[in-house]
Write an enzyme that holds these catalytic residues in place. Structure first.
Site, PDB file in Angstrom:
ATOM      1  N   MET A   1       0.847  -1.181   0.000  1.00  0.00           N
ATOM      2  CA  MET A   1       0.000   0.000   0.000  1.00  0.00           C
ATOM      3  C   MET A   1       0.884   1.233   0.000  1.00  0.00           C
ATOM      4  O   MET A   1       1.705   1.426   0.889  1.00  0.00           O
ATOM      5  CB  MET A   1      -0.889  -0.009   1.245  1.00  0.00           C
ATOM      6  CG  MET A   1      -1.879   1.129   1.324  1.00  0.00           C
ATOM      7  SD  MET A   1      -2.803   1.053   2.865  1.00  0.00           S
ATOM      8  CE  MET A   1      -3.549  -0.555   2.735  1.00  0.00           C
ATOM      9  N   ASP A 392      -5.770   3.948  -8.347  1.00  0.00           N
ATOM     10  CA  ASP A 392      -5.118   3.580  -7.088  1.00  0.00           C
ATOM     11  C   ASP A 392      -6.075   3.860  -5.929  1.00  0.00           C
ATOM     12  O   ASP A 392      -5.734   4.554  -4.978  1.00  0.00           O
ATOM     13  CB  ASP A 392      -3.815   4.372  -6.930  1.00  0.00           C
ATOM     14  CG  ASP A 392      -3.064   4.016  -5.656  1.00  0.00           C
ATOM     15  OD1 ASP A 392      -3.283   2.921  -5.136  1.00  0.00           O
ATOM     16  OD2 ASP A 392      -2.281   4.860  -5.172  1.00  0.00           O
ATOM     17  N   LEU A 393      -7.295   3.345  -6.035  1.00  0.00           N
ATOM     18  CA  LEU A 393      -8.316   3.564  -5.011  1.00  0.00           C
ATOM     19  C   LEU A 393      -8.144   2.524  -3.910  1.00  0.00           C
ATOM     20  O   LEU A 393      -8.428   1.349  -4.115  1.00  0.00           O
ATOM     21  CB  LEU A 393      -9.710   3.496  -5.628  1.00  0.00           C
ATOM     22  CG  LEU A 393      -9.992   4.560  -6.693  1.00  0.00           C
ATOM     23  CD1 LEU A 393     -11.372   4.366  -7.290  1.00  0.00           C
ATOM     24  CD2 LEU A 393      -9.858   5.958  -6.102  1.00  0.00           C
ATOM     25  N   GLU A 394      -7.694   2.956  -2.745  1.00  0.00           N
ATOM     26  CA  GLU A 394      -7.385   2.041  -1.654  1.00  0.00           C
ATOM     27  C   GLU A 394      -8.498   1.968  -0.622  1.00  0.00           C
ATOM     28  O   GLU A 394      -8.339   1.357   0.425  1.00  0.00           O
ATOM     29  CB  GLU A 394      -6.063   2.449  -1.000  1.00  0.00           C
ATOM     30  CG  GLU A 394      -4.910   2.445  -1.999  1.00  0.00           C
ATOM     31  CD  GLU A 394      -3.559   2.772  -1.383  1.00  0.00           C
ATOM     32  OE1 GLU A 394      -3.491   2.875  -0.153  1.00  0.00           O
ATOM     33  OE2 GLU A 394      -2.589   2.935  -2.145  1.00  0.00           O
ATOM     34  N   ASN A 395      -9.622   2.616  -0.905  1.00  0.00           N
ATOM     35  CA  ASN A 395     -10.734   2.626   0.044  1.00  0.00           C
ATOM     36  C   ASN A 395     -11.997   2.041  -0.570  1.00  0.00           C
ATOM     37  O   ASN A 395     -13.104   2.438  -0.242  1.00  0.00           O
ATOM     38  CB  ASN A 395     -10.991   4.057   0.526  1.00  0.00           C
ATOM     39  CG  ASN A 395      -9.809   4.621   1.281  1.00  0.00           C
ATOM     40  OD1 ASN A 395      -9.447   4.130   2.339  1.00  0.00           O
ATOM     41  ND2 ASN A 395      -9.175   5.647   0.725  1.00  0.00           N
TER      42      ASN A 395
END
Length: 568
Positions: A1, A392-395
């Site tokens: 991440m 790059d959507l980490e949620n």
């Protein structure tokens, strides 16, 4: 991440439990009693009656639902998995099939107090309804069992509907049986290839599955509200309809739509892009967090794709904007930035705008937000001259609407659009995950998936074994999941930190990155894990970030860049 700011590593150990279904038998004399669903309020039509959720984490919602008019929505916190339970009456020495439909974040389903072996199963998260199923046997003195569902600490809310504990009546009876669902509405044709047509339709209340018909004949079945009909002839028109099904029966057919397959040889992956066969991607920071502050012109020539980090959410759902941090970048102006993009492109490089990051909160979860996402990105491409976009959507990510958004953007920008993705390791453990489904859904226009092989702890490899981050086996065994899961080797890249300062954990030296690439491409320099075949077309490697690389004297790109470009 990847992190805008560094924070301690939180390890994740992936473990998947699976249990086969058994047939329950209950004999009363010479007659076999019919199995029933012994769960009460299984569809949450009566709110949370019969259910108890930890810490007030659960509530019923009217949308989205899998069946009926309600579903459970439970929201985990940093200290609570949002566990919801029900005690059901069961018969001793009997077998029960436990199932439910889930959507949203991580969702677990299980049974405890069975008197034998307690069971559980889970989903890594899905934008569509997904069925979880397992089974258990009760002990000789067991008359009640606790069934439960929960999410995971600090992760997105999950939804549950149509829980079933199917087996002999333990004395508690059952809820009323379902009725035949209505016909699906909104049947529409999506992407067509020379041999397939994609279809989608509106979900039907009370349906547990759907049957797709091609020219009046049954073509395929699915549990979700979309399907792709394959095995078709090129350049041919077909008529499609769909029905909804559940335990009570099958609905009448929907309205018919026409879909035509493409001509033979009508397309190829990544048409018109200038990305080399083997490429190095680096993220360029539009902020100062202690790494070397750079202009785009400072990024070394070893980088073939430069991902500008990040575009930010606006007040409009799905829409994004980009604001150059001139103050934080020592007076770097917008005009200089635009000129540097052109100079990089003149040197054969690609500059894309990255959406998300650790603190990004862009949400594309509806047709309107998908349209806003595509339109706003196209405006940025026109204004700055970006070659494409990095996701790059980490949620959280909804595969249905992100796929629509990226296809819309591709139609606007043309065949030269570069699309890259940077999912976390958990996002690519299964083809059922939303990131993986998105990647496969845009495979014909996708450039590369640079999964982040760091800040993840231990994960499962494609051989079912658990591997620890920071090793060559971690890189190769996890890349194998993508390579065997449907992505082309040219769409797989290894994402790693440029230095120990660039991530909370998972750093590997450039020599380990190069060994992993050799293992995948040539079958050499492998660790204990060796893929069953080689993938000479593997795209290359990515790093977070060019700035942290510069902080270390560009040691990463100087070692990995030439090695990537020298792959077969």
């Amino acid at each position: 991440m990847r992190r805008r700011y560094n924070r301690p590593l939180v390890g994740t150990v992936a473990a998947v439990l699976a249990a086969g279904a058994l047939t329950a038998t209950g004999l009363a004399g010479n007659a076999q009693a019919a199995d029933i669903n012994v769960a009460k309020n299984a569809g949450f039509e009566s709110g949370l009656a019969n259910w108890t959720c930890s810490g007030g984490s659960g509530a019923t919602v009217a949308s989205p639902v899998h069946g009926g008019t309600a579903a459970l929505k439970a929201t985990p916190s940093g200290q609570d998995t949002a566990k919801c339970t029900q005690t059901v009456a069961v018969k001793p020495d009997s077998t029960y099939t436990l199932s439910s439909w889930v959507q949203g974040g991580y969702a677990y389903l299980g049974a405890s107090g069975t008197g034998t072996t307690d069971v559980s199963t889970w989903s890594p998260g899905s934008g569509d309804w997904t069925q979880l199923t397992t089974s258990f046997k009760t002990g000789p003195g067991t008359t009640s069992v606790q069934v439960y569902t929960h999410g995971w600490y600090g992760q997105a809310a999950y939804l549950v509907d149509d829980v079933s504990v199917n087996g002999p009546d333990g004395g508690g009876g059952t809820d009323p049986e379902p009725t035949v669902p209505s016909a699906p509405a909104g049947l529409a044709v999506g992407t067509a290839t020379s041999s397939s047509v994609a279809l989608s339709w509106n979900a039907v209340s009370g349906a547990t599955g759907y049957t797709v018909y091609r020219d009046g004949a049954k073509a395929t079945t699915t549990t979700g509200n979309s399907a792709t009909v394959t095995g078709l002839a090129a350049d041919t028109a077909y008529q499609f309809s769909v029905t909804a099904t559940n335990a009570a029966g099958e609905s009448v057919k929907s309205a018919t739509v026409s879909g035509r397959t493409a001509k033979e040889g009508g397309g190829n992956p990544n048409p018109g892009t200038s990305v080399p066969k083997h490429a190095v991607t680096g993220y360029w920071q539009n902020f100062n967090n202690g790494a070397t502050v750079q202009k785009l012109s400072d990024v070394p020539a070893n980088y073939d794709i430069i991902a500008v980090s990040f575009a930010d959410a606006t007040g409009t759902p799905g829409a994004v904007a980009f604001n150059l941090d001139t103050a934080g970048l020592n007076g770097y102006t917008v005009d200089q930035f635009k000129a540097d993009i052109k100079a990089k492109q003149a040197a054969g490089k690609n500059v894309v705008i990255s959406v998300g990051g650790e603190k990004g909160s862009v949400s594309v979860n509806s047709d309107a937000s998908a349209t806003n996402f595509a339109n706003s990105l196209y405006a940025l491409i026109q204004e700055y001259g970006f070659n494409g976009v990095d996701i790059d959507l980490e949620n959280g990510l909804n595969s249905t609407y992100m796929t629509k958004a990226l296809r819309s953007l591709s139609q606007k920008a043309g065949s030269g659009l570069v699309i890259t993705m940077a999912p976390q390791t958990i996002d690519m453990q299964s083809t059922a995950g939303e990131y993986f489904k998105t990647a496969l859904g845009i495979k014909d226009i996708l450039t590369v998936v640079n999964m982040q092989y760091y800040n993840s702890g231990s994960m499962l490899g494609c051989d079912g074994k658990v591997y620890s981050q920071g090793s060559v086996d971690f890189l190769t065994a996890l890349a194998c999941i993508q390579l065997e899961g449907g992505l082309d080797p040219s769409q797989v890249g290894l994402g790693v930190p440029a230095s120990t300062s660039a991530a909370g954990g998972g750093y590997v030296s450039p020599s380990v990155v190069n060994a992993a690439l050799d293992c995948l491409a040539k079958g050499t320099n492998c660790g204990s894990f060796k893929p069953s075949k080689t993938y000479p077309g593997v795209r290359g490697a990515m790093t977070w970030s060019t700035n942290w690389d510069a902080k270390s004297g560009n040691a990463w790109s100087n070692a990995v860049g030439p090695h990537v470009h020298g792959l077969p």
